[in-house]
Design a protein around this motif. Structure first.
Motif, PDB file in Angstrom:
ATOM      1  N   GLN A  78      25.651  19.489  26.062  1.00  0.00           N
ATOM      2  CA  GLN A  78      24.528  19.909  25.231  1.00  0.00           C
ATOM      3  C   GLN A  78      24.348  18.912  24.095  1.00  0.00           C
ATOM      4  N   VAL A  79      23.155  18.369  23.987  1.00  0.00           N
ATOM      5  CA  VAL A  79      22.874  17.411  22.906  1.00  0.00           C
ATOM      6  C   VAL A  79      22.056  18.094  21.814  1.00  0.00           C
ATOM      7  N   TRP A  80      22.524  17.974  20.572  1.00  0.00           N
ATOM      8  CA  TRP A  80      21.727  18.404  19.411  1.00  0.00           C
ATOM      9  C   TRP A  80      21.292  17.149  18.655  1.00  0.00           C
ATOM     10  N   LYS A  81      20.040  17.132  18.243  1.00  0.00           N
ATOM     11  CA  LYS A  81      19.541  16.002  17.445  1.00  0.00           C
ATOM     12  C   LYS A  81      19.407  16.436  15.992  1.00  0.00           C
ATOM     13  N   ILE A  82      20.131  15.744  15.120  1.00  0.00           N
ATOM     14  CA  ILE A  82      19.970  16.006  13.683  1.00  0.00           C
ATOM     15  C   ILE A  82      18.861  15.087  13.191  1.00  0.00           C
ATOM     16  N   GLU A  83      17.815  15.663  12.641  1.00  0.00           N
ATOM     17  CA  GLU A  83      16.709  14.855  12.127  1.00  0.00           C
ATOM     18  C   GLU A  83      16.946  14.499  10.662  1.00  0.00           C
ATOM     19  N   LYS A  84      16.167  13.546  10.174  1.00  0.00           N
ATOM     20  CA  LYS A  84      16.374  13.088   8.789  1.00  0.00           C
ATOM     21  C   LYS A  84      16.203  14.227   7.780  1.00  0.00           C
ATOM     22  N   THR A  85      15.373  15.199   8.147  1.00  0.00           N
ATOM     23  CA  THR A  85      15.146  16.353   7.264  1.00  0.00           C
ATOM     24  C   THR A  85      16.345  17.295   7.229  1.00  0.00           C
ATOM     25  N   GLY A  86      17.297  17.071   8.148  1.00  0.00           N
ATOM     26  CA  GLY A  86      18.428  17.989   8.258  1.00  0.00           C
ATOM     27  C   GLY A  86      18.201  19.038   9.332  1.00  0.00           C
ATOM     28  N   GLU A  87      16.990  19.099   9.859  1.00  0.00           N
ATOM     29  CA  GLU A  87      16.733  20.045  10.957  1.00  0.00           C
ATOM     30  C   GLU A  87      17.485  19.601  12.208  1.00  0.00           C
ATOM     31  N   VAL A  88      17.889  20.567  13.020  1.00  0.00           N
ATOM     32  CA  VAL A  88      18.664  20.282  14.232  1.00  0.00           C
ATOM     33  C   VAL A  88      17.851  20.769  15.429  1.00  0.00           C
ATOM     34  N   LYS A  89      17.677  19.884  16.411  1.00  0.00           N
ATOM     35  CA  LYS A  89      16.846  20.201  17.576  1.00  0.00           C
ATOM     36  C   LYS A  89      17.656  20.118  18.869  1.00  0.00           C
ATOM     37  N   ASN A  90      17.249  20.911  19.816  1.00  0.00           N
ATOM     38  CA  ASN A  90      17.820  20.884  21.166  1.00  0.00           C
ATOM     39  C   ASN A  90      17.047  19.846  21.975  1.00  0.00           C
ATOM     40  N   VAL A  91      17.714  18.778  22.380  1.00  0.00           N
ATOM     41  CA  VAL A  91      17.010  17.694  23.084  1.00  0.00           C
ATOM     42  C   VAL A  91      17.727  17.316  24.378  1.00  0.00           C
ATOM     43  N   GLN A  92      16.982  16.684  25.255  1.00  0.00           N
ATOM     44  CA  GLN A  92      17.610  16.045  26.418  1.00  0.00           C
ATOM     45  C   GLN A  92      17.352  14.559  26.280  1.00  0.00           C
ATOM     46  N   ILE A  93      18.383  13.743  26.482  1.00  0.00           N
ATOM     47  CA  ILE A  93      18.213  12.299  26.341  1.00  0.00           C
ATOM     48  C   ILE A  93      18.635  11.610  27.626  1.00  0.00           C
ATOM     49  N   GLU A  94      18.134  10.404  27.833  1.00  0.00           N
ATOM     50  CA  GLU A  94      18.416   9.633  29.036  1.00  0.00           C
ATOM     51  C   GLU A  94      19.927   9.472  29.220  1.00  0.00           C
ATOM     52  N   ASN A  95      20.357   9.594  30.444  1.00  0.00           N
ATOM     53  CA  ASN A  95      21.774   9.466  30.806  1.00  0.00           C
ATOM     54  C   ASN A  95      22.631  10.616  30.306  1.00  0.00           C
TER      55      ASN A  95
END
Lengths: 455, 455
Positions: free
Chosen positions: B437-454
């Motif tokens: 499971q990948v979580w993306k931390i954005e510059k704002t501090g928000e955390v998103k559920n993302v899918q990334i290559e590989n």
């Protein structure tokens, strides 16, 4: 790490667990429900004789609910209505009013080492406290390089510590010292519960504020009105008379934490929400609820609670102060006085053992009043300062039986008999009653709380 | 065992912890409250400068409740009103009606490995069931020497087994297979919970009824209307086509039990009260709730649930049946999409890892989208088929970050990426989504559920 290890489906599973594509074509052609139904019917036919054996005893089975209605739409779930008797209880006469009240954990109805949060024992010293976590702070000061103030959010961000530990009031079993003999495990041992605790280790916070190496005690205080202020010894601690505090007591703070969670979720209001101090192995009043400050000092504060309460008057008239550890203890919670045995035959003796000094090493069980002892099975995991469940098969012959358990911890400390405990502690104490508990099974199957000679 | 080991008071403690009898005389002469108060005042005076530091930041402290009123007189306790958002939730659109409904555990708000019973996930297949335990029975029959019928009381009398295990629906993460990406941990991983379970080991019951050595499967059925009938393989099991079931699956039944308690107390109605089958490591629908019978057989029953549900359509068109184990999995639950980070600085990455094949061996964490991995700390105890908590310090620089965890279990099985999982399982499955499971931390501090290559 080798990338070769990435293997999302075990090789054998992938080959053997896959049905043929013919099967799939069949499924596609059929209405799915019919296909499933046919499969069940075919198997049932092949096992008709077995099923006959099965259906007969269940013909008038009254509990089958072949169509339930709706769901239990309870965002936060509760026990079945058939378990409404499994609750915390108080003894009406034990405290003067509800503001200084106690609720006991019903150990007679529990089966593991974890206490559900709704059944954790509680001891109020100054009434209900309802703290808004967004307005709560923890101050750490005294003999420190940099006093600091933390919000609850700050604490949750710091390195965390999680561990399963028991928490026990020193007054657990208090009514048994002078022979009151309550015929319920809820009242003999219910001021003790066991949970998975999460928080920040005290040592982490100590490092942050830079505690002076000369500080040998710290002092915890809650935001409630209980004035339950306690001094906690660290290495090198001496009491107010200059007597050194035993080494066995001065290392306990290293396991201590400032907790925000129990059994995964937030602390319950009656257990110190939003944060409490928790010192595994020490009597529960040291684990200050609604914690608002920690002050590092070089002597005990000798507070009201440390002079008026939580002291023991010994047989020679001396007062024992700073008697902090819950020593090795155990009790059989099945059978116990709350339930009658249903006739002779095979049972299992089950109980719980714990020690504020560390792990349980072994538990011995006697079914003949202490003449013979058998080592019980310890249920894994056996953890530090945590309940350990023990079991032993028991064939009841229908005769009177005196059953009892005796815990030994990893330090070699052996749970005493009440006689032994009284020889050292006398009759005036209400605290740390960790002696062997004897249950008497009567011929009727009733179980009684008794005291017997030499035990 | 030597009687010399009986030592109710540690020698050091007894000597050092006792105050002098002079002190006792003083106490007797004084009004106790005054004595305690004086002691505090004296100490305060000695630490006046420290206390000045302390009192200032708390001068307007609004949470101090120097007199609480009454107690929280709740026989079965509940969380603080400030925690009212920590509840089980459903996704409104996921099931057609409330009779086939799901409630997810709020992992974003939990801090340990234990799930409080009120927050255990639930999956209804046929509505709410309210079984009277005094009328419920368990029949064991089929290929056995002596079919037997047990009341709930009978089961509680038998040798018990207690262990902490996770329980996971194979549809946990189902919505993530095709990229729905729920921005809440409650919905990405909330169909999994972890409890201390108590019951009778299946092997104990098998011994009692004398299971025929030729029986290679057993079949469990509940008393509810779900028809959630499942076949469970044992050593030597073959599927309906004669293909052997992998060895890795045929030993799981040895850990199985017929449970009557979770986290110490009785099972909750939504979790199978009064008894359920529980097979650690297998997908949760195998652990039949409201268990009414176990039938031993020599082939799978190929029930409706085993043909219509709980099968996987692989990329080559084959159907994978009897895919029973919850393979190694992990997820970071702090930080996670439910909460925004409050600015750059020091945090702790925390997560949970589990495997239906045994213990977790290690968990690796990446904060750069999988380029570099660091081994996380595992929090003790690390148990068989149980959640293991992991932690790793994390200094957030305020830049975008892709954080993820990867579990490896004691069999060497490594949690796959979603890409790897899709290569083997395709896009049609809704089950056993155990990929990283990948979580993306954005510059704002928000955390998103993302899918990334590989990944």
């Amino acid at each position: 790490m080798s990338e070769n290890m990435i293997n999302p489906v075990p090789e054998g599973a992938n080959k053997a667990g896959v049905a043929s594509s013919d099967r799939r074509k069949f499924l596609r052609k059929s209405v799915a429900l019919a296909a499933g139904g046919a499969a069940i019917a075919a198997t049932n036919a092949a096992n008709a004789e077995d099923l006959k054996t099965w259906t007969e005893p269940l013909k008038d089975e009254p509990t089958r609910h072949m169509l339930g209605r709706g769901v239990v739409a309870v965002p936060y779930g509760l026990p079945s209505k058939y378990e409404s008797g499994v609750v915390r209880r108080n003894v009406g006469w034990l405290t003067a009013d509800t503001i200084a009240s106690i609720s006991f954990t019903p150990w007679q109805d529990l089966h593991g080492i974890i206490t559900p949060n709704g059944l954790h024992f509680e001891r109020y010293h100054a009434g209900a406290v309802d703290v808004d976590p967004s307005k709560h702070h923890l101050v750490i000061h005294g003999m420190v390089k940099q006093p600091m103030i933390f919000t609850v959010e700050d604490l949750k961000r710091l390195p965390s510590h999680t561990a399963i530990h028991f928490l026990e009031c020193p007054a657990n079993g208090a009514m048994e010292w002078r022979g009151v003999q309550m015929d319920s495990m809820q009242f003999t041992h219910g001021m003790m519960s066991c949970s998975e605790w999460t928080g920040v280790k005290l040592t982490t916070l100590m490092e942050m504020v830079g505690v002076d190496p000369k500080a040998t005690w710290f002092y915890g205080e809650g935001t409630d009105g209980s004035a339950l202020q306690r001094s906690v010894p660290m290495e090198g601690a001496k009491d107010q008379h200059g007597n050194p505090i035993p080494e066995a007591y001065t290392s306990h703070y290293r396991d201590a934490m400032v907790c925000y969670a129990m059994n995964g979720e937030a602390l319950r209001p009656e257990n110190g929400y939003p944060i409490r101090l928790f010192i595994p192995g020490f009597e529960a009043n040291m684990s200050t609820k609604y914690l608002r400050r920690l002050m590092f000092v070089d002597k005990p504060l000798v507070t009201y609670q440390e002079t008026r309460h939580y002291i023991e008057v010994l047989p020679n008239g001396e007062i024992r102060q700073y008697n902090l550890v819950n020593e090795a203890n155990s009790v059989i919670n099945y059978p116990c006085p709350d339930y009658k045995l249903k006739g002779k035959g095979t049972y299992e003796i089950r109980g719980i053992a714990w020690s504020g000094y560390g792990k349980i090493k072994h538990v011995d069980v006697s079914i003949d009043g202490g003449k013979n002892w058998t080592q019980a099975n310890l249920v894994e995991p056996v953890l530090n300062k945590c309940l350990t469940k023990f079991t032993l098969p028991f064939e009841w012959d229908g005769e009177e039986r005196l059953i009892m358990s005796r815990a030994t911890d990893e330090t070699g400390f052996v749970q005493p008999t009440l006689k032994q405990l009284r020889e050292v502690r006398g009759y005036n104490s209400i605290y740390h009653k960790n002696s062997i508990q004897v249950w008497k099974i009567e011929k009727t199957g009733e179980v009684k709380n008794v005291q017997i000679e030499n035990v």
